[in-house]
Write an enzyme that holds these catalytic residues in place. Sequence first.
Site, PDB file in Angstrom:
ATOM      1  N   GLU A   1       3.736   5.758  -3.857  1.00  0.00           N
ATOM      2  CA  GLU A   1       4.857   4.936  -4.324  1.00  0.00           C
ATOM      3  C   GLU A   1       6.177   5.397  -3.710  1.00  0.00           C
ATOM      4  OE1 GLU A   1       4.182   2.263  -5.569  1.00  0.00           O
ATOM      5  OE2 GLU A   1       2.139   2.632  -6.246  1.00  0.00           O
TER       6      GLU A   1
ATOM      7  N   ASP B   1      -0.264   4.785   1.888  1.00  0.00           N
ATOM      8  CA  ASP B   1      -1.449   5.640   1.736  1.00  0.00           C
ATOM      9  C   ASP B   1      -1.367   6.848   2.658  1.00  0.00           C
ATOM     10  OD1 ASP B   1      -2.707   4.109  -0.189  1.00  0.00           O
ATOM     11  OD2 ASP B   1      -3.955   3.003   1.225  1.00  0.00           O
TER      12      ASP B   1
END
Length: 691
Positions: free
Chosen positions: A523, A587
Amino acid sequence: MFKSLASCVVLSTGICLGQSLIGMDIPGGPATEPKKPIIFDLSAIDKTADPCVDFYQYACGNWVKNNPIPADQARWGRFNELSERNNYLLYEELKTAADAPKTPLQKKYGDYFASCMDVDLADKLGAKPLDPVMKAIATLQDKKQLSAMVAKLQSEYAVGTFYQLGVQQDQKDSSNQIVNAGQGGITLPDRSYYLDQNPRSEKLRGQYVDHMTKMFVLLGDTPDKAAEEAKSVMEVETALAKGSIDRVELRDPDKRYHIMTKAELQALAPDYNWEAYLTGIKIGDFKTLNVATPTYFTAMNAEIDSANLDSIKSYLRWHALRSAAPALSKPFVDENFNFFQATLQGQKEQTPRWKRCTRATDAALGEAVGQDWVKQNFPPDAKANMDKLVAALEKALGEDIAQLPWMSDATKVEAKAKLDAIRNKIGYPENWRDYSALVVKRDDPLGNIQRNELFERRRNYSKLGKPVEEKEWSMTPPTVNAYYNPPNNDINFPAGILQPPFFDNSMDPAVNFGGIGVVIGHEMTHGFDDQGSRYDPKGNVRNWFTAEDRAKFDERTSCEVKEYSGFKVAEGQNLNGKLTLGENTADNGGIRIAFQALQEVLAKGGPNAEPGYVDGKKDGYTPAQRFFITFGQVWCENQREEAARVQAKTNPHSTGEWRTKGTVQNFEEFGKAFGCKVGQPMMPENSCRVW
């Protein structure tokens, strides 16, 4: 956003579109309580696989083999395991509230849930709840009245058609909330479903027309009339799809930002009376708005101009029917399932009613049910532990920025300023939403849905011209998910995800950093991906890169685009590397900074500092190996081919297998941890790195 397969699509207006979650056909509750997921599952590991060749198979092989997709699911993964558990706990709360509420708030969400669960009432009412909206559509006598009718359908019956319009933050001034209008009005998952010329797409379009025909017959049309209406709807939606902008292009903030006056909007669609529409929805006065997709409105105008009135009325009738279908009687519910879940997603059986009604109540009154849910399921120390993990990840990302070999010092200063400005929201809102104005009736299931949607729409409209509520959440507390919000520059972690298989405070740091640590890092990295990097610390779209650094950034993200576009999810269907770029970047960046944060924690102890470690290993694995295995096991999943195809075309997230393999093959520390050799699949000679 860091999420599993989405059940809806949140457009730039902040309005959620998708299949309703209610109206399923299996009464009663669960037969058994779902088991609680575990973190770092030794039984999931397939030791016959070589982690350097196929790490996903190694980390998840036995889990995949032993966890077939339940008949009522289109996919089944670790996210689903936890979601099912949370859903069960929420169901228990809702059932109690429906039977014996102790507070007015419990009475409200208990009645909402009870009305959804009332199968007999839904079957008794049949299509009758649609009579008012169908009668309203029948009064349309002239296309000049269309905008007023669209406003009426939206503001009285919660039926959306043609486009999206709502209030959102101004991307050039995030402290200001403005009106935003953008494309919409199609039913199939993406414009490509209408436009792709291949046997699979053509067959699906035929099945869609057949489905609409059956639904119109259930509504009372003759078969011939129903077929004619379905054909008309397909023609209108196809025209709207042709005028729509590709979702990859809409990832670029500059391409979805066009400030216009109302007169300029009217010039885009001269045959559509915008003033009548805006007056009808009572949104309030404004001088300018953002028209996210100007060319779409020109195409919409052309279709309204060329289509006959009956075709437009069929289109309006279909959208009213489609949105209400899951809340109607069993024949509507079954046919709705047959197309949207069975045909499109490959789901074998209808999801039990209790599950869908639980999710529907959470979606409608999430900050009401969430207040009680967190009291039972989110202990105070969970938030304190998350605060510590977030702080460790922020420190690691700051160090990563400082050490980036490709970025200039000038841009690093800007990047660090943005990192320092990120706000963290953990668990649940500080200020709960006020639902006192929402009317819920135990004997009016469709009415409850409509009133809830109108309540949320009015709440959205009321933001126009007001200061931004920075503490507001876009997800409910039990949600197994997390997200980064670029205009607010904040990261948000609902209580629902702060459990195994993501987090367990009884486990060693390697495991927790490989689970929730990577989620946190993911995030944070969203603030610096291809979209997030366009926003400054205050949440405004501004280029804070030097020209040279932006060129280097684009070169590095192009590497990821090419890499992920080569990953196959089904025969003839690869991932779209441009669509998934932001999530892939997050990611890849998230795992790096989580691993770096772990190393700093381990450096303070020693190889055997943590309980259970002997000679630097626990359960036969080093901390680094436990970190990567935990990360991989977050993404263990089985997915039906149909669902994988929909995800590849519509979802900005890669599938679980490729989120795992794509990430570790770009991180040299993985290869070191498992003793891989350069040139093996999980340790290629050339890899991609942005952050």
